[in-house]
Design a protein around this motif. Sequence first.
Motif, PDB file in Angstrom:
ATOM      1  N   GLY A   1      47.702  51.136  44.825  1.00 26.82           N
ATOM      2  CA  GLY A   1      46.377  51.615  45.679  1.00 26.82           C
ATOM      3  C   GLY A   1      45.135  50.673  45.735  1.00 26.82           C
ATOM      4  O   GLY A   1      44.380  50.592  46.572  1.00 26.82           O
ATOM      5  N   LEU A   2      45.409  49.305  45.175  1.00 25.83           N
ATOM      6  CA  LEU A   2      44.299  48.413  44.865  1.00 25.83           C
ATOM      7  C   LEU A   2      44.186  47.738  46.148  1.00 25.83           C
ATOM      8  O   LEU A   2      43.120  47.481  46.418  1.00 25.83           O
ATOM      9  CB  LEU A   2      44.424  47.434  43.808  1.00 25.83           C
ATOM     10  N   PRO A   3      45.202  47.284  46.843  1.00 20.70           N
ATOM     11  CA  PRO A   3      45.120  46.664  48.004  1.00 20.70           C
ATOM     12  C   PRO A   3      44.363  47.369  49.418  1.00 20.70           C
ATOM     13  O   PRO A   3      43.418  46.664  49.734  1.00 20.70           O
ATOM     14  CB  PRO A   3      46.441  46.033  48.430  1.00 20.70           C
ATOM     15  N   ALA A   4      44.799  48.335  49.212  1.00 21.53           N
ATOM     16  CA  ALA A   4      43.758  49.302  50.562  1.00 21.53           C
ATOM     17  C   ALA A   4      42.607  49.602  49.900  1.00 21.53           C
ATOM     18  O   ALA A   4      41.602  49.874  50.933  1.00 21.53           O
ATOM     19  CB  ALA A   4      44.624  50.680  50.450  1.00 21.53           C
ATOM     20  N   ALA A   5      42.306  49.586  48.693  1.00 23.42           N
ATOM     21  CA  ALA A   5      40.792  49.570  48.093  1.00 23.42           C
ATOM     22  C   ALA A   5      40.043  48.264  48.316  1.00 23.42           C
ATOM     23  O   ALA A   5      38.872  48.338  48.025  1.00 23.42           O
ATOM     24  CB  ALA A   5      40.577  50.047  47.007  1.00 23.42           C
ATOM     25  N   GLY A   6      40.629  47.335  49.049  1.00 28.42           N
ATOM     26  CA  GLY A   6      39.802  46.087  49.173  1.00 28.42           C
ATOM     27  C   GLY A   6      40.155  44.896  48.209  1.00 28.42           C
ATOM     28  O   GLY A   6      39.556  43.928  48.293  1.00 28.42           O
TER      29      GLY A   6
ATOM     30  N   PHE B   1      33.374  38.802  33.978  1.00 27.25           N
ATOM     31  CA  PHE B   1      32.536  39.323  32.899  1.00 27.25           C
ATOM     32  C   PHE B   1      31.238  39.761  33.200  1.00 27.25           C
ATOM     33  O   PHE B   1      30.657  39.178  34.124  1.00 27.25           O
ATOM     34  CB  PHE B   1      32.216  38.176  32.044  1.00 27.25           C
ATOM     35  N   GLY B   2      30.849  40.928  33.079  1.00 25.59           N
ATOM     36  CA  GLY B   2      29.729  41.678  33.118  1.00 25.59           C
ATOM     37  C   GLY B   2      29.433  41.931  34.486  1.00 25.59           C
ATOM     38  O   GLY B   2      28.193  42.039  34.812  1.00 25.59           O
ATOM     39  N   ILE B   3      30.169  42.196  35.380  1.00 28.76           N
ATOM     40  CA  ILE B   3      29.882  42.713  36.702  1.00 28.76           C
ATOM     41  C   ILE B   3      30.512  44.143  36.692  1.00 28.76           C
ATOM     42  O   ILE B   3      31.610  44.509  36.561  1.00 28.76           O
ATOM     43  CB  ILE B   3      30.634  42.158  37.547  1.00 28.76           C
ATOM     44  N   ALA B   4      29.696  45.029  36.682  1.00 29.43           N
ATOM     45  CA  ALA B   4      30.013  46.365  36.491  1.00 29.43           C
ATOM     46  C   ALA B   4      29.433  47.320  38.178  1.00 29.43           C
ATOM     47  O   ALA B   4      29.669  48.733  37.990  1.00 29.43           O
ATOM     48  CB  ALA B   4      29.601  47.120  35.593  1.00 29.43           C
ATOM     49  N   THR B   5      28.808  46.977  38.736  1.00 30.80           N
ATOM     50  CA  THR B   5      28.067  47.691  39.793  1.00 30.80           C
ATOM     51  C   THR B   5      28.571  46.978  41.362  1.00 30.80           C
ATOM     52  O   THR B   5      28.682  45.774  41.326  1.00 30.80           O
ATOM     53  CB  THR B   5      26.749  47.920  39.878  1.00 30.80           C
ATOM     54  N   PRO B   6      28.477  47.558  42.454  1.00 32.90           N
ATOM     55  CA  PRO B   6      28.681  46.963  43.847  1.00 32.90           C
ATOM     56  C   PRO B   6      27.792  45.819  43.839  1.00 32.90           C
ATOM     57  O   PRO B   6      27.773  44.754  44.658  1.00 32.90           O
ATOM     58  CB  PRO B   6      28.521  48.214  44.631  1.00 32.90           C
TER      59      PRO B   6
ATOM     60  N   VAL C   1      38.435  49.633  34.047  1.00 27.82           N
ATOM     61  CA  VAL C   1      39.325  50.174  32.769  1.00 27.82           C
ATOM     62  C   VAL C   1      38.698  51.273  32.350  1.00 27.82           C
ATOM     63  O   VAL C   1      39.261  52.022  31.656  1.00 27.82           O
ATOM     64  CB  VAL C   1      39.551  48.771  31.865  1.00 27.82           C
ATOM     65  N   LYS C   2      37.181  51.343  32.176  1.00 30.34           N
ATOM     66  CA  LYS C   2      36.578  52.224  31.563  1.00 30.34           C
ATOM     67  C   LYS C   2      36.981  53.677  32.073  1.00 30.34           C
ATOM     68  O   LYS C   2      36.913  54.675  31.550  1.00 30.34           O
ATOM     69  CB  LYS C   2      34.979  51.906  31.778  1.00 30.34           C
ATOM     70  N   LEU C   3      37.049  53.469  33.689  1.00 29.86           N
ATOM     71  CA  LEU C   3      37.085  54.998  34.378  1.00 29.86           C
ATOM     72  C   LEU C   3      38.657  55.454  33.804  1.00 29.86           C
ATOM     73  O   LEU C   3      38.966  56.724  33.850  1.00 29.86           O
ATOM     74  CB  LEU C   3      37.104  54.780  35.814  1.00 29.86           C
TER      75      LEU C   3
ATOM     76  N   GLU D   1      39.804  58.798  42.166  1.00 32.24           N
ATOM     77  CA  GLU D   1      38.564  58.608  41.871  1.00 32.24           C
ATOM     78  C   GLU D   1      38.355  57.194  41.351  1.00 32.24           C
ATOM     79  O   GLU D   1      37.394  56.350  41.840  1.00 32.24           O
ATOM     80  CB  GLU D   1      37.935  59.572  40.730  1.00 32.24           C
ATOM     81  N   VAL D   2      39.239  56.592  40.676  1.00 32.11           N
ATOM     82  CA  VAL D   2      39.425  55.276  40.315  1.00 32.11           C
ATOM     83  C   VAL D   2      39.378  54.439  41.413  1.00 32.11           C
ATOM     84  O   VAL D   2      38.707  53.262  41.518  1.00 32.11           O
ATOM     85  CB  VAL D   2      40.363  54.813  39.236  1.00 32.11           C
ATOM     86  N   LEU D   3      40.264  54.564  42.372  1.00 28.42           N
ATOM     87  CA  LEU D   3      40.226  53.688  43.622  1.00 28.42           C
ATOM     88  C   LEU D   3      39.281  53.772  44.349  1.00 28.42           C
ATOM     89  O   LEU D   3      38.791  52.713  44.966  1.00 28.42           O
ATOM     90  CB  LEU D   3      41.619  54.134  44.286  1.00 28.42           C
ATOM     91  N   ALA D   4      38.563  54.888  44.472  1.00 23.25           N
ATOM     92  CA  ALA D   4      37.471  55.138  45.082  1.00 23.25           C
ATOM     93  C   ALA D   4      36.148  54.101  44.606  1.00 23.25           C
ATOM     94  O   ALA D   4      35.482  53.353  45.357  1.00 23.25           O
ATOM     95  CB  ALA D   4      36.912  56.639  45.177  1.00 23.25           C
ATOM     96  N   ARG D   5      35.961  54.047  43.372  1.00 20.79           N
ATOM     97  CA  ARG D   5      35.203  53.188  42.753  1.00 20.79           C
ATOM     98  C   ARG D   5      35.553  51.888  42.737  1.00 20.79           C
ATOM     99  O   ARG D   5      34.640  51.135  43.144  1.00 20.79           O
ATOM    100  CB  ARG D   5      35.076  53.462  41.126  1.00 20.79           C
ATOM    101  N   VAL D   6      36.772  51.312  42.950  1.00 21.97           N
ATOM    102  CA  VAL D   6      37.058  49.985  42.958  1.00 21.97           C
ATOM    103  C   VAL D   6      36.879  49.726  44.647  1.00 21.97           C
ATOM    104  O   VAL D   6      36.432  48.576  44.727  1.00 21.97           O
ATOM    105  CB  VAL D   6      38.842  49.953  42.886  1.00 21.97           C
TER     106      VAL D   6
END
Length: 263
Positions: free
Chosen positions: A39-44, A212-217, A237-239, A248-253
């Motif tokens: 699902g990652l490619p479709a999530a961008g 490293f250290g990037i957690a938000t849009p 990975v946390k999700l 939900e994971v892919l939506a956040r990605v």
Amino acid sequence: MTRIDRTFAALKAEGRKAFVAYIMAGDPDMETSLQIMRGLPAAGVDVIELGLPFTDPMADGPTIQAAGQRALEGHQTLAKTLDMVRAFRQGDAGTPIVLMGYYNPIYSRGVDRFLAEAKEAGIDGLIVVDLPPEEDAELCLPAQAAGLNFIRLATPTTDAQRLPKVLQNTSGFVYYVSVTGITGAAQAQAGAVGPEIARIKASTDLPVVVGFGIATPESAQALAGVADGCVVGSAIVKLVGEGRPVPEVLARVAELAAGAHRG
């Protein structure tokens, strides 16, 4: 050109930044991680960084260490990870895959055998964090000869004397580690990272991505804005570790990817 080279060339031509997403192979199990991967490619996601679980992941923080442990407890192996890549390639021939891990599982399998299998499975590049440039003959040079990119990490402590050695046999892209320490330990700041990226880019024509250290849009947008792209790992990975459903994971990605692409 590898898939990595083609992807970065296409992004540059479009004036876009790369979004690289890290997941751990086999976390929480092989079926779920393959579902996420597909699902990652479709999530961008422009480049997939696939973690190879290892018992002593010295560069990783608690979140990714726990992911590796879950994968190992689920009997994820190097062979199964390559099977995951083969399964992914049945439906996606274009998205680059970088295998990130440590040298021991590769050494145990045998370098020549591993490289042949990795190339056949559809791996495009390697990040092996515990092999310094002084050990290039072990894996880096054979990997390049086999048609795989060997991606090196530069850090805030990579000084002007060390940088040429780090860049010497690097290909694909340079991965700039934006904070000193382990993954997921601190928040990266674009103001501090920008001059370091410029310093590296003055010494190489390769794309430079920051991780490293990037957690938000918002942080993805800021960091991608001073580099050629960014990597997000621990936040994804946390999700997975929290047992969130795959959609939900892919939506956040997708939210993180949108931030990076605005960079």
